[in-house]
Every structure is written in structure tokens, then in C-alpha cells.
Design a protein around this motif. Sequence first.
Motif, PDB file in Angstrom:
ATOM      1  N   GLU A  58      -0.781   7.650   9.246  1.00  0.00           N
ATOM      2  CA  GLU A  58      -1.670   6.638   8.678  1.00  0.00           C
ATOM      3  C   GLU A  58      -2.479   5.948   9.770  1.00  0.00           C
ATOM      4  O   GLU A  58      -1.943   5.481  10.758  1.00  0.00           O
ATOM      5  N   PRO A  93      -4.236   1.064   0.718  1.00  0.00           N
ATOM      6  CA  PRO A  93      -4.416  -0.379   0.802  1.00  0.00           C
ATOM      7  C   PRO A  93      -3.107  -1.103   0.527  1.00  0.00           C
ATOM      8  O   PRO A  93      -2.231  -0.583  -0.171  1.00  0.00           O
ATOM      9  N   THR A  94      -2.998  -2.301   1.130  1.00  0.00           N
ATOM     10  CA  THR A  94      -1.816  -3.153   0.889  1.00  0.00           C
ATOM     11  C   THR A  94      -2.289  -4.531   0.389  1.00  0.00           C
ATOM     12  O   THR A  94      -3.388  -4.970   0.728  1.00  0.00           O
ATOM     13  N   ALA A  95      -1.438  -5.176  -0.419  1.00  0.00           N
ATOM     14  CA  ALA A  95      -1.794  -6.524  -0.975  1.00  0.00           C
ATOM     15  C   ALA A  95      -0.532  -7.374  -1.119  1.00  0.00           C
ATOM     16  O   ALA A  95       0.489  -6.887  -1.605  1.00  0.00           O
ATOM     17  N   SER A  96      -0.622  -8.617  -0.654  1.00  0.00           N
ATOM     18  CA  SER A  96       0.481  -9.579  -0.831  1.00  0.00           C
ATOM     19  C   SER A  96      -0.132 -10.949  -1.135  1.00  0.00           C
ATOM     20  O   SER A  96      -0.933 -11.431  -0.349  1.00  0.00           O
ATOM     21  N   ALA A 153      -3.816  -8.804   3.067  1.00  0.00           N
ATOM     22  CA  ALA A 153      -4.327  -7.549   2.513  1.00  0.00           C
ATOM     23  C   ALA A 153      -4.733  -6.656   3.685  1.00  0.00           C
ATOM     24  O   ALA A 153      -5.050  -7.132   4.772  1.00  0.00           O
ATOM     25  N   SER A 154      -4.728  -5.308   3.501  1.00  0.00           N
ATOM     26  CA  SER A 154      -5.181  -4.371   4.532  1.00  0.00           C
ATOM     27  C   SER A 154      -5.702  -3.122   3.860  1.00  0.00           C
ATOM     28  O   SER A 154      -5.379  -2.827   2.699  1.00  0.00           O
ATOM     29  N   ASN A 155      -6.526  -2.432   4.699  1.00  0.00           N
ATOM     30  CA  ASN A 155      -6.997  -1.091   4.307  1.00  0.00           C
ATOM     31  C   ASN A 155      -7.810  -1.114   3.015  1.00  0.00           C
ATOM     32  O   ASN A 155      -7.698  -0.175   2.206  1.00  0.00           O
TER      33      ASN A 155
END
Length: 562
Positions: A473, A507-510, A530-532
Motif C-alpha cells: 500500500e 481510504p480510511t475514516a474515523s 481520514a486518509s487516502n
Amino acid sequence: TTLTAVGGTSGTGATYQWYAGGCGSGAVLGTGVSLVVSTASTTTYYVRRTGTCNTTSCASVTVTVNTESTAPTSISGTTTICPGDNTTLTAVGGTNGTGATYQWYEGGCGSGAVLGTGVSLLVSPASTTTYYVRRTGTCNTTSCVSVTVTVNTESTAPTSISGTTTICNGDNTTLTAVGGTDGTGASYQWYEGGCGSGSVLGTGVSLLVSPTSTTTYYVRRTGTCNTTSCANVTVTVDQLPTASAGGSQTICVNGTATVSGASASNGTISWTEDGAGSITSGATTLTPTYTPAVGDAGGLVTLTMTVTSDNSCISETAQATYTVNVDPLPTASTPVSQSACIGYTTEILGASSSNGSILWTGGPINSGATTISPDITLPAGTTPASYEYVLTVTSDNACSPQIAQSTITVYFIAPAEAHISGSGSQTICINETATVSGASAVGSILWTENGAGTITSGATTLTPTYTPAAGDEGNTVMLLMTVTSDIVCSPLNTAHDTYYVYVDPLPTASAGGSETICVNETATVSGASASNGTISWTEDGAGSITSGATTLTPVYTPAAGD
């Protein structure tokens, strides 16, 4: 004897007086006119008259007493003679009486006619005879003494010689004298070369001989009285077989070998061989011909001549060998084809040859045209092509000028190439796969990678597929295409090109949690991450996100319905 006085006259009173030894000497032996006397030896007797008146003178007479003979004690002389010879026999011992002579007889004492009267007798009897001798004289005849004169017999010559008269050299035969008679003291005398010639070979009736060449033998009898003439026989000596094969020669396997220089005697000829070929002619002559077979190539074939006796040495043989060196034909062998790398020096491989000198022709040769593995090449950039290379092996032995040839096709092929056209890369998501496109190659392909994932298919094709793993990744994975030449190139020829796979993460989300507000207030998110990816907030209330809908800190303004 009676003696009587004679003459004169007798006077008165006269008597006679007899004396011995002298007139009036000694005793009166008698007084009569006569006197009987018996004297042992010659004696003189005297006689006279004596009477009244006177004694006369004497008259005398001598009485002679003769002697007796005594018998001979032996007979001397040679008592053994041969027929026709004589011997003198002599009476020995004893004494001769008065008037004695000798009387010789044969057959018995006093038997037959008197043979002689002397002390010796010369005799020549024809057969063995006993002789007798005695003395005879005035007074007596003695007894006899005897001697036997033995007349030895003469031998007569042998009439022939028996025995085997033909023998093999090295054998022997017993010769035996036949016929004739043995005389006294006879023995045999054997000679070779002539009757009585040289030394005596033997003295018995038989003689064991083992001559090495034909020889005439002679035999005679010799004894006390004579030596006979010889009988003879010739012993023929058959010679053993001989064999000489003459040496050797070298031939080609496609030729023939005819023996020369062989010789044989005293037998019949038979040739044998130990090769793969055969004796095709002359097997019973001095010049056999051997025709080799393929199996003889490169070896030695021994031809054996056996000479078997054809005379009395029938069980004997002689052998000699002749060597044939069989040179093989040249051989040439090559593979059907071979590939070569353009721009690289390559050896022709897999060829073989034997029994000759090498020459390669038919295509470009750098070096080694007379070796089994010449160096060949086409310059770099040359168009691929093929050549027919010919290996010619020319015999260097007795098979010259025979040749062998073999052809190999050499395909000159371009060296390895690796090329990827276009961008040479692609970007994928971590949960996707990447399949290479735009690759081209000349040679054998092998893809490798430096990622956490793997090439899951097509690793030896132009279109491999890479499946990423979590570690990929956000990273770039390099796929390396290695193309190796399909042929032997020296040095080993490879080509490389690369293809890049960019692996995007998911993608990531919190959102950070929650908060409580009054319906007349606003809520601003805090703690979100958040990322990507790009952010987009949505809501499910009666109010609305009144600001920051694409940021980490949106503001929600509630409505009455919330």
C-alpha cells in the motif's frame, strides 16, 4: 730169476758158494749149482766152487732190474680252440720206466688206435674231444690222464633286422637282429654308417634307436672264433610339421588381407581366425585371404596356421600366427542442427569423429576449422540466417583416401531482447491486480518483483499479473522482465526491462466519537481523521451541515425536528 753156474768141474767134496756184492763177500746166498734171486735193483752175483782141495775163483753175472713207469699227472696245452685250429697237448708228470713210450688215445684210455707215442701230440679236432695218454714200457703200462679239448662254435651272420623302420622325429624304435646263430662267446655289434664303422652302438640282440634323420643301422655277431658279416636296415625318419606365418600387415576394414611369407612342411595346412570376419579363400594354402567385418575395425585379428602331420608323425601339429591390423574407416557425426547467437562466438557442439583428420566447411568459421568444435559467429547486427556446416573426416590410416561427412544446420539467431512500450507502469488499488501490457521479448521470459505481493500468473509470458499484498500500500512495486537467450551464447546473453505498479491504499475514516448540543446550538466534529481520499460529510437529521462538509471539522446545525 734163476742163476746157474756153468762150466768148470766139481772137485772132491765140491759145492757152490754164491755171493752178492763181491766174490766171497758177505754171506753165502746159496750152495747149489743154481740160485733163485729176486733183487730190487741191479746186482752182481758171484759164484765159485769150494771143496776138499780148493776154492775156485768166482764167475760173476750182473742181474739188471728194469724200472716201471708212473702215470702222467696232467696234460698241458690249449684246451679251447676254434674249428680248423690245432693245439699241442703235452703229458706232464709221472716218470718213464725202462723202455717206456707214450700212448695217446681219443674216446677212452687204450681205446682205438694209438694217436701218437711222444710226450706231445698235435691235435685238430672238429668237435670237442677228450684225449688220453699213458706210458707203456718194459715193465708196465700206466693208467691214463685225460684232457678235453673244447672246440668252440663259430657264429653265423644275422639274416635281417626287425622293428619299425619309419618313425617320427623325436620317437624311437627297437631294432632286433633276426636269424643266424650265436657262436661261442658271441655278442652283437651294432653300428650306423657302415658295418664295423665307428663306435659300437650296442651289444645286445636289440637296439633302441632314436635318429633325427634317416639312418642305416648294421648288426653282426662277434665271438670267440669269428666276427660275421652284417645285416642292415634303414630307419626312415619322418620330420615333424613346421609352420611359419610370415609376420603381419595393416589393412582397412573395407579391404582384405592376403598372407605372404608363410611357409610350412611335412603336413597339411589349415588356417583359422579370431576376428569378426572370415577367411574367404585359401584356408588350406600358404596364402589365405581374410575379409574383415565391421567388428574388426580398430583391432587386431590373429590368423593361425595349423600344420597337421601327413606322415608317421600323424598326431603332431605345428602352429604359427599372422597378425592383421584392421584400421577403421573414418567416421563423422553431427547433430541435425544447432542455434548460435548473432554477435557472439559459438562452438559447434555435439560433433564427433574418428580415424582421420577434420575439416569444417560451409559457413563462416572464426577458428578451429580442423578441430571437432570450431568457433563460429555472425557479427552483431547481422540478419538472422542459417548455414549448412559440413564436417569432413579424411582417413589417416590404411583406409586413406576414404572420407566421412556429416552436416549440421546452424541457425544464427538475434540475441536476447526485452522491451516494454508505452508508459511502462500502471496504478492499482491495493485490492486490485496489475496485468502488464506493452511488453515484447526475444528469448525466454522470467518476471520477478520486489513487492510484498506476488506474480500470480504469467511469470514466463509477456503479460504477467501482479497481486499486491498489504505491505504494498502506497508503494511502487517494480516488475523486472529478464529475457535470456534461447541458445548458447558466450557470455550468457540476457536483456532486462522494468514495469512499475503503483499500489494505492484504500481510504480510511474515523469520526472521533460524539457530542451533545442544544437544539439551538451547532456541533463541530473534533477528533476525526481520514486518509487516502477526499472527505464528504453527510447527515441524517432535520438540520444540515452548514460548513466544512469536506473537512475533518464540519459544523452541523440542527433543526426543530432534531
